[in-house]
Design an enzyme around this catalytic site. Structure first.
Site, short mmCIF file in Angstrom:
data_model
loop_
_atom_site.label_atom_id
_atom_site.label_comp_id
_atom_site.label_asym_id
_atom_site.label_seq_id
_atom_site.Cartn_x
_atom_site.Cartn_y
_atom_site.Cartn_z
N HIS A 104 2.09 1.98 -3.42
CA HIS A 104 1.08 2.67 -4.24
C HIS A 104 1.10 4.17 -3.93
O HIS A 104 0.98 5.01 -4.83
CB HIS A 104 -0.32 2.12 -3.97
CG HIS A 104 -0.53 0.74 -4.52
ND1 HIS A 104 -0.65 0.48 -5.86
CD2 HIS A 104 -0.65 -0.46 -3.90
CE1 HIS A 104 -0.82 -0.82 -6.05
NE2 HIS A 104 -0.82 -1.42 -4.86
N THR A 135 0.84 -1.21 0.00
CA THR A 135 0.00 0.00 0.00
C THR A 135 0.88 1.26 0.00
O THR A 135 0.57 2.24 -0.69
CB THR A 135 -0.90 0.00 1.26
OG1 THR A 135 -1.70 -1.18 1.22
CG2 THR A 135 -1.80 1.21 1.31
ZN ZN Z 1 0.11 -3.28 5.19
#
Ligand code: ZN
Length: 341
Positions: A43, A40
């Site tokens: 990203h 994440t």
């Molecule tokens: Zn994580």
């Protein structure tokens, strides 16, 4: 305090001074010791379409952490200063039907630290006391910092009964590898993990007693017959988000097999639904961790011999965070842990 901040649209993160978080009556202030870098965070680093649509700027990023409580809100009575904790980064609401019936991880109003709210790539983190998870002495800060992704692995792997079952895991990223270790720990018969990245397959074999298969160079069917699998795998854990991997999983499962999906495909992808219907497969989407059942089971397993430490391949001081993100971006790493002490 120092924190890793997403300043605005564009690539990268900046380490800079921000003010310490203020805590409310139901919060704790945590001095962060170690943090894990997540997909994440990549990203957010890359500022892809999802990040641009989701993340407000400027924002302190990061959500995988372990540290120590240094201050308590005035209404917090069940924790103490000096206590070592990790914590659930999903901040839930209290009004939805799911929340009010105790299915906290299904609350549609969930907000994530480091994604929607200030996160843990910082010297200090504000967290609702409800979200703090005390760490036993047997779990050090480094493992404490990866309980969030280990929790994803545990939640996915424990979706179905694995005792004596043959399990196929597609995707040998850190979560896939940890799911393999969990499947083995809870008593699966054969655990096969597939990927096309040789380094990650090697790492999988170091972390757990599993059969790594490079589907770019090996035929999964050959491996299945070598393992005397008559009909196919009983359970599939999809961790890659790859269309080809899901197709191969559906193809390799027994009639009535079960699939848990954690990998997120990029956009819509064609699925051979007739194959899934005629094979009578069960498919379950997995989100986050069960709050707090997954945490309970994960800590119990860690205290009872589950060992995932080798999945951590890189360790850096927070000031050297760029090297950590480079390791992640190279695709040639397991978990990367940053030290904030
Ligand atoms: Zn994580």
């Amino acid at each position: 305090m120092k924190a890793l901040v997403k300043e605005g649209p564009g690539e990268g993160l900046d380490l800079r001074d921000v003010s310490e978080p203020e805590i409310g009556p139901d919060d704790v202030l945590i001095k962060v010791h170690k943090t894990g870098i997540c997909g994440t965070d990549i990203h957010i680093w890359n500022w892809d379409a999802w990040a641009a649509r989701t993340v407000p700027t400027p924002l302190v990023t990061g959500h995988e952490f372990a540290g120590e409580i240094v201050a308590l809100g005035r209404d917090v009575t069940d924790l103490h200063v000096g206590q070592r904790v990790s914590g659930e980064g999903h901040l839930i609401g209290k009004t939805s039907r799911q929340s009010r019936s105790g299915r906290f991880h299904l609350d549609p109003e969930t907000r994530g630290i480091g994604v929607n709210e200030p996160g843990s790539f910082a010297e200090y983190l504000r967290l609702p006391a409800f979200n703090a998870v005390p760490l036993p002495d047997t779990i050090d800060d480094e493992i404490g910092a990866i309980l969030d992704p280990l929790g994803n692995a545990v939640h996915t792997a424990l979706s179905f009964d694995l005792i004596g079952e043959d399990v196929l895991i597609t995707g040998a990223g850190p979560i896939g590898i940890m799911a393999a270790a969990v499947a083995r720990h809870v008593g699966a018969r054969h655990v096969v993990i597939t990927d096309v990245n040789p380094l990650r397959l090697d790492l999988a074999a170091q972390v757990a007693d599993v059969t790594p298969v490079n589907v770019a160079t090996e035929d999964l069917k050959d491996v299945m017959s070598r393992l005397h699998m008559v009909q196919g795998f009983d359970v599939g854990l999809e961790m890659s988000g790859s269309q080809a991997a899901l197709d191969q999983m559906v193809e390799s499962l027994v009639m009535g097999g079960r699939i848990a999906l954690l990998g997120i495909p990029p956009g819509k992808s064609p699925v051979d639904w007739s194959r899934i219907v005629l094979k009578a497969l069960t498919i379950k989407g997995v989100y986050g961790r069960e709050i707090f059942e997954t945490w309970y089971k994960m800590i119990a397993m860690l205290e009872n011999g589950l060992d995932v430490r080798k999945v951590i391949t890189h360790r850096f001081k927070a000031a050297d965070y760029r090297q950590g993100f480079e390791a992640m971006l190279s695709g040639q790493s397991g978990k990367v842990v940053l030290d904030w002490t």
